[in-house]
Motif scaffolding. Structure first.
Motif, PDB file in Angstrom:
ATOM      1  N   TRP A 415       0.609  -0.932   0.146  1.00  0.00           N
ATOM      2  CA  TRP A 415      -0.379   0.208  -0.029  1.00  0.00           C
ATOM      3  C   TRP A 415       1.031   1.149   0.285  1.00  0.00           C
ATOM      4  N   GLU A 420      -5.343  -0.379  -2.754  1.00  0.00           N
ATOM      5  CA  GLU A 420      -6.410  -0.849  -3.244  1.00  0.00           C
ATOM      6  C   GLU A 420      -7.092  -2.401  -2.468  1.00  0.00           C
ATOM      7  N   HIS A 422     -10.574  -4.533  -2.166  1.00  0.00           N
ATOM      8  CA  HIS A 422     -12.205  -5.176  -2.552  1.00  0.00           C
ATOM      9  C   HIS A 422     -12.943  -4.472  -1.876  1.00  0.00           C
ATOM     10  N   THR A 427      -8.452  -7.542   0.482  1.00  0.00           N
ATOM     11  CA  THR A 427      -7.067  -7.236  -0.639  1.00  0.00           C
ATOM     12  C   THR A 427      -6.566  -8.330  -1.378  1.00  0.00           C
ATOM     13  N   SER A 478      -6.772  -8.514  -8.135  1.00  0.00           N
ATOM     14  CA  SER A 478      -6.160  -7.417  -8.430  1.00  0.00           C
ATOM     15  C   SER A 478      -7.035  -6.558  -9.028  1.00  0.00           C
ATOM     16  N   ASP A 481      -9.850  -5.641  -6.458  1.00  0.00           N
ATOM     17  CA  ASP A 481      -9.411  -4.367  -6.390  1.00  0.00           C
ATOM     18  C   ASP A 481      -9.498  -3.055  -6.476  1.00  0.00           C
ATOM     19  N   SER A 482      -8.798  -3.063  -8.040  1.00  0.00           N
ATOM     20  CA  SER A 482      -8.470  -2.428  -8.227  1.00  0.00           C
ATOM     21  C   SER A 482      -9.789  -1.406  -8.999  1.00  0.00           C
ATOM     22  N   GLU A 483     -10.630  -2.601  -9.469  1.00  0.00           N
ATOM     23  CA  GLU A 483     -12.036  -1.726  -9.933  1.00  0.00           C
ATOM     24  C   GLU A 483     -12.805  -1.023  -8.421  1.00  0.00           C
ATOM     25  N   TRP A 484     -12.684  -1.589  -7.244  1.00  0.00           N
ATOM     26  CA  TRP A 484     -12.703  -0.824  -5.901  1.00  0.00           C
ATOM     27  C   TRP A 484     -12.554   0.509  -5.840  1.00  0.00           C
ATOM     28  N   ARG A 485     -11.100   0.525  -6.300  1.00  0.00           N
ATOM     29  CA  ARG A 485     -10.403   1.492  -6.021  1.00  0.00           C
ATOM     30  C   ARG A 485     -10.867   2.537  -7.011  1.00  0.00           C
ATOM     31  N   ASP A 489     -12.747   6.813  -6.516  1.00  0.00           N
ATOM     32  CA  ASP A 489     -11.910   7.820  -6.988  1.00  0.00           C
ATOM     33  C   ASP A 489     -12.964   8.244  -7.848  1.00  0.00           C
ATOM     34  N   GLN A 515      -4.930  10.144  -1.827  1.00  0.00           N
ATOM     35  CA  GLN A 515      -5.845   9.061  -2.051  1.00  0.00           C
ATOM     36  C   GLN A 515      -7.135   9.343  -0.690  1.00  0.00           C
TER      37      GLN A 515
END
Ligand code: NA7
Length: 544
Positions: A415, A420, A422, A427, A478, A481-485, A489, A515
């Motif tokens: 981190w 990131e 979910h 994570t 992954s 996680d990145s879709e949730w981030r 955003d 962030q």
């Protein structure tokens, strides 16, 4: 040699179903519910008592910024014979509340106090977490549930020469449990967040001299505190069930919701009338129970700011001091940094024994034997220096532990450049581990107990589902996680939150990735995402 702690676990190498870290609202909810479902579960708590932040933050004047009606568990067993004496409970009353909860639910028998978790390592072969505490003891558990909260790791700024200071200094979150006598002392408070505001109020009443070192003005709102008489206490009980049902349906998990989307559709007179009413009701209502465009549209935000500023100026005798506390140009958009609640914060600056030092004009240069020296050359003599400087918020409690997932990767390192995770609860690379009230969950925008119960119940249900299906390993991906981030955003970018250097943005700790660290879509949207996940058999996770 590894020392296996068998004392409180009863037998050597007892393997738990679930190990919970933290004995605040979130951890206690997990303990109670998972135990009800027959899981073998235990809580590790670093403090000798319950309550999390309410244990550690025992500085004078500590108080909730949420009304007690919402700031408690929703279980009728707990609220039916519990009363807070004031609308916004004090720190000592919160501690008494946790004792009440403990006694009613018989929690302590499964809580290991004075137990600080140092590291946790995932054992892939056994599909278990191996958790090591400060005393070297090791405990194994299938699931690791981290309930370390948003304020577990105090932020201590570097102050040159602090070791030379001959008075006492304390961070508000590490306040001596035996108390500190501030009577007739020269007290300095660095920081004007919620803790600084409360410290200033309590110190001003007893100190010989109070100096408030302000870097950023707090756009504080009136608490409108009131003592609850019998009728007031009964009124809370009469509406309790409705309030608790409502918490799942409101943005902030509170007893009220936004009034509407567009303040600017009102005439100035209408808007003023609404704001006056909300001001009178008090609390955070005018912020997260007002109009959404205030948090989105700079014009609507400015109207709100100017309303606030006029209110503050009307209370302060010296126009120069008023200008520092509530400047003509907003220091940041209203509400983009958390407004605190105040009782007489602005009024204390009318007292002869209170002084405001503007650190934007004259930053702290160093500590001296006698106090603090600012860049204008002045030495502020102090007996007690209070560091009300906040926390490595939201992530600090998690990254303070050496958590190693698959392949030995460290969570802290993962981190380093941003989080990131979910659903803000898990994570990739860290199987069988969840965090509650953590990064990318609604935590900072949600009433604490509501989040503990609502997000907490989703976690409980997921763990129960895994058991039912015989699943012994789950891991976020992954992609999830990145879709949730990206979702966090995306919503964040429709708001004014990114414009402030706040702990919401990780911006209060030098070097921390910037962030928005909490899900800004509101509790109902968040719960809908969980509900979709549940319906899909938690398909965003890898289950085996
Ligand atoms: P906050 O809200 O993070 O406040 C910390 C305060 O300390 C804030 O005013 C900071 O100023 C100030 N600060 C931090 N570092 C420094 C340095 N180096 N010099 C001067 N001033 C500094 O923490 P709290 O404990 O008050 O509240 C945390 C949350 O707990 C609260 O929001 C509630 O949710 C409960 P800055 O604004 O960064 O200029």
């Amino acid at each position: 040699m590894v020392n296996i702690n068998t004392q409180s676990l009863g037998k050597a190498e007892e393997e738990l179903d679930v190990l919970i870290v933290g004995g605040g609202f979130a951890g206690l909810y997990q303990l109670h519910r998972l135990r009800e479902l027959g899981f073998n579960v235990r809580v590790f708590e670093a403090a000798p008592g319950l309550g999390g932040v309410w244990y550690w933050n025992c500085y004078p004047g500590a108080r909730t910024d949420s009304a007690g009606i919402a700031y408690q568990f929703s279980d009728e067993k707990l609220w039916k014979d519990w009363d807070f004496s004031e609308a916004y409970p004090s720190g000592p009353e919160m501690r008494a509340y946790f004792e009440h909860v403990d006694q009613k639910l018989d929690l302590s028998r499964d809580i290991q106090f004075n137990t600080t978790v140092r590291s946790a390592e995932f054992d892939e072969d056994r599909r278990q977490w191996e958790v090591r505490t400060e005393d070297g003891a090791i405990t194994r558990a299938r699931f690791l549930v981290l309930c370390t909260g948003i304020g577990a790791k105090p932020h201590l700024p570097h102050i040159e020469g602090l070791e030379d200071f001959r008075g006492k200094y304390h961070h508000t979150a590490a306040w001596p449990q035996e108390g500190v006598d501030l009577t007739d002392k020269r007290v300095g408070v660095i920081g004007t967040g919620a803790s600084g505001v409360q410290m200033a109020q309590s110190s001003a009443a007893v100190a010989a001299q109070l100096t408030v070192f302000q870097r950023t003005p707090n756009l504080a709102l009136p608490m409108q505190q009131r003592v609850l008489d019998d009728a007031g206490k009964q009124a809370i009980k009469d509406t309790a069930a409705d309030v608790y049902a409502m918490r799942a349906q409101t943005f902030g998990g509170t007893e009220y919701d936004f009034l509407g989307l567009a303040s600017l559709e009102k005439t100035p007179e209408e808007l003023r009338e609404i704001y006056e009413k909300q001001w009178g009701l008090g609390g955070l209502r005018i912020w997260v129970g007002g109009f959404l465009d205030v948090l989105q549209d700079p014009k609507a935000n400015r109207v709100m700011y100017d309303f606030w500023r006029d209110k503050v100026h009307a209370r302060i005798n010296d126009p120069a001091v008023a200008e520092k506390l509530a400047p003509a140009e907003p220091p940041h958009p209203f509400g983009a940094k958390r407004p605190s609640l105040e009782q007489n914060y602005f009024d204390v600056f009318n007292q002869d024994n209170v002084r405001l030092v503007d650190l934007r004009e004259a930053p702290i240069q160093r500590a001296t034997a006698k106090g603090l020296r600012t860049a204008d050359g002045e030495e502020h003599e102090l007996d007690v220096l209070v560091l009300a400087t906040g926390f490595d918020a939201i992530t600090g409690g998690l990254t303070a532990i050496d958590i190693r997932g698959t392949g030995g990767s460290l969570l802290r390192e993962k981190w380093e450049n941003g989080v990131e995770a979910h659903l803000g609860c898990a994570t990739q690379g860290f199987p069988n581990m969840v965090f509650l009230g953590g990064p990318l969950s609604p935590a900072a925008f949600c009433n604490g107990p509501s989040c503990a119960e609502l997000q907490g119940e989703e976690i409980v249900q997921m763990i129960a589902y895994l058991r039912e299906k015989g699943i012994t390993r789950f891991e976020s991906t992954s992609q999830a996680d990145s879709e949730w981030r990206a979702l966090v955003d995306q919503i964040a970018n429709t708001t004014l939150f990114p414009l402030a250097d706040s702990w919401y943005m990780g911006a209060n700790v030098p070097g921390k990735a910037r962030q928005l660290l909490s899900f800004p879509g509101g509790v109902p949207v968040y719960l809908q995402q969980w509900s979709d996940q549940k319906a899909a058999g938690y398909s965003a996770f890898e289950l085996s």
